[in-house]
Design an enzyme around this catalytic site. Structure first.
Site, PDB file in Angstrom:
ATOM      1  N   GLY A 197       0.794  -1.233   0.172  1.00  0.00           N
ATOM      2  CA  GLY A 197       0.014  -0.002   0.142  1.00  0.00           C
ATOM      3  C   GLY A 197       0.833   1.364  -0.048  1.00  0.00           C
ATOM      4  N   SER A 198       0.465   2.409   0.644  1.00  0.00           N
ATOM      5  CA  SER A 198       1.007   3.656   0.727  1.00  0.00           C
ATOM      6  C   SER A 198       2.161   3.915   1.657  1.00  0.00           C
ATOM      7  CB  SER A 198      -0.052   4.588   0.839  1.00  0.00           C
ATOM      8  OG  SER A 198      -0.526   4.717   2.136  1.00  0.00           O
ATOM      9  N   GLU A 222       5.602  -3.340   0.898  1.00  0.00           N
ATOM     10  CA  GLU A 222       5.731  -3.112  -0.518  1.00  0.00           C
ATOM     11  C   GLU A 222       4.904  -1.879  -0.643  1.00  0.00           C
ATOM     12  OE1 GLU A 222       7.570  -4.671  -2.289  1.00  0.00           O
ATOM     13  OE2 GLU A 222       7.737  -6.627  -1.033  1.00  0.00           O
ATOM     14  N   CYS A 266       1.869   0.105  -9.140  1.00  0.00           N
ATOM     15  CA  CYS A 266       2.823   0.742  -8.430  1.00  0.00           C
ATOM     16  C   CYS A 266       4.142   0.914  -9.146  1.00  0.00           C
ATOM     17  CB  CYS A 266       3.118  -0.152  -6.990  1.00  0.00           C
ATOM     18  SG  CYS A 266       3.464  -1.728  -7.326  1.00  0.00           S
TER      19      CYS A 266
END
Length: 477
Positions: A211-212, A233, A265
């Site tokens: 995610g962020s 990640e 991403c």
């Protein structure tokens, strides 16, 4: 890549232990059940791991249409793109693990110093225990099941929490996965922020989050309370330096950027074009038209933005420079056409935050050195791309650029090679997975030493230390 919106978890008050909950939550009940099963070593035998990997593959085969429909409902993904970018990626991970699992599980013998011989030493991969996998919404199937493959191969029990921002895929996973995997050691828990917060408050043996960067800090803080190791990640602004303006370069960049409507991403987040960008813009525009026609927002192979909030954020970014191609959007369907921008503000969110959408800003630089300096002044990205046929420039780029992956002339292609680790560095993440790298990440590499007592060869190092013993120790050590 976004997962959920949350706030930092509250700090505990005082040092006393929390009171015993006479009515444990469903999460606590599931976790206790899985931990008892993990402690019973149900997941340890290779035969069990193979069975579960094959069962997972069978689920993807028998419910392929259900998952493709769910991905279309969540993100407007075409069946073809959803199959190869989500389902087939996971199946490739499963097949690779099945072929190499016996080899991965073998212990590795290591040399023993002369002073400790005779003895046998080895490194043995051992399961960590119970793993929490927090998935992301942009690839809501792949980004929970690929880490799950690693968890199964490494002999762990696992809880997966799919993203609530992809509700159809989350529901499909919750419905089908328990029908195939052993419920004693695997579980799906759906929910939003409250569920994620409760999950993070529990003690795990590893937390795997995709995610962020912002949410990753919350995850890391929660994990630190239990000294739980994490794999994070994340993303970042992956640059693409363009020295080669050929049609093939334009097609590869356009494909990598606009697949999944730019919500990838490792998609090129911006281009650093050496010299005049006009020829490149023309070829990129031609490539977009060849892929998605003259009206991409109605094309069946072009997806939509995941949420209204993200859609509005992207529209605001489009005001931070000159739109030279695309720019059309549909508020009802949440679709934004592939958009190319130039003369952009370097201080706005377009160039300071990960775009995560079908907007491609182009920044002109005069020299290759200027491009390298531009990248070096910003946080380390998940990937960095160089479009050049020059071996000299490729060598310099690999040596000077700090990123999770360096790729020359084939953006995104690194993702489908199971022997390459996938992960970031610095702000783009910690830890890596795919193939054996995922197995190793979710295993304890335990040291083991066996030395006989029949002959006590250690007597030379026992006290008291005479002059002769000191000489012997100096020679041995």
């Amino acid at each position: 890549m976004g997962l959920f919106t949350s706030t930092p978890m509250p700090e505990p008050v005082g040092d006393s232990a929390p009171p015993v909950d006479e009515h444990p939550s469903r999460i606590a009940t599931v976790l206790n059940h899985l931990r008892r099963s993990a402690d019973a070593r149900i997941t340890h035998p290779r035969r069990f791991r193979v069975q579960q990997l094959r069962a997972l593959e069978k689920m993807l085969e028998e419910h392929l249409d259900d998952f493709l429909q769910a991905l279309n409902d969540d993100l407007g993904k075409s069946p073809t793109e959803a199959k190869f970018a989500e389902v087939d990626v996971v199946r490739a991970e499963i097949d690779f693990a099945l072929r190499h699992l016996a080899e991965w599980m073998d212990s590795t013998g290591v040399k023993v110093p002369l002073a400790l011989q005779p003895a046998i030493a080895k490194i043995e991969p051992r399961p960590l225990g119970v793993v929490l996998i927090l998935g992301a919404w942009n690839y809501p199937l792949q980004l929970v099941l690929a880490p799950l493959v690693a968890a199964i191969a490494a002999g762990n029990a696992a809880v997966i929490k799919p993203s609530e921002l992809a509700p159809a895929t989350s529901g499909a996973l919750a419905k089908f996965l328990p029908l195939y995997l052993d419920e004693r050691v695997f579980a799906v828990i759906e929910g939003g922020v409250d569920t994620a917060t409760e999950l993070l408050a529990a003690r795990w043996d590893h937390i795997f989050y995709t995610g962020s960067e912002r949410v990753a800090k919350i995850v890391a803080m929660a994990a630190a309370k239990h000294l739980t190791p994490t794999t994070l990640e994340l993303g970042g602004k992956s640059p693409a330096v363009v020295d080669n303006h050929s049609p093939a370069t334009a097609k590869r960049l356009a494909y990598a950027k606009f697949m999944n409507a730019g919500q990838t991403c490792v998609a090129p987040d911006y281009i650093l074009c050496i010299g005049d960008a006009a020829p490149l813009i023309s070829r990129l525009t031609q490539a977009i038209t060849s892929f998605y026609g003259k009206e991409p927002i109605t094309h069946q192979d072009f997806g939509r933005i995941a949420s209204r909030q993200h859609f509005d954020r992207l529209l605001a970014m489009m005001e931070q420079g000159e739109v030279v191609a695309g720019g059309e959007y549909d508020e009802e369907t949440l679709r934004i056409a592939p958009t190319i921008m130039r003369n952009v503000s370097l201080d706005g969110t377009l160039m300071t935050e990960e775009i995560f959408g079908p907007i491609l800003p182009i920044v002109e630089v005069k020299t290759f050195e200027e491009a390298l300096e531009f990248i070096a002044q910003r946080p380390s990205p998940l990937a960095a791309y160089l479009m050049s046929e020059s071996p000299r420039l490729q060598s310099i780029f690999s040596d000077r650029v700090r990123a999770g992956a360096i790729v020359h002339n084939a953006p995104l292609a690194q993702m489908v090679i199971p022997t390459l680790p996938f992960g970031g560095v610095g702000a783009s993440g910690t830890g890596s997975y795919h193939g054996k790298h995922g197995f190793d990440r979710l295993s304890q590499m335990r040291s083991e030493l066996n030395k006989t007592t029949v002959v006590d060869t250690l007597s030379a190092i026992y006290p008291p230390y005479s002059w002769a013993k000191r000489k012997i120790i100096d020679r041995l050590l």
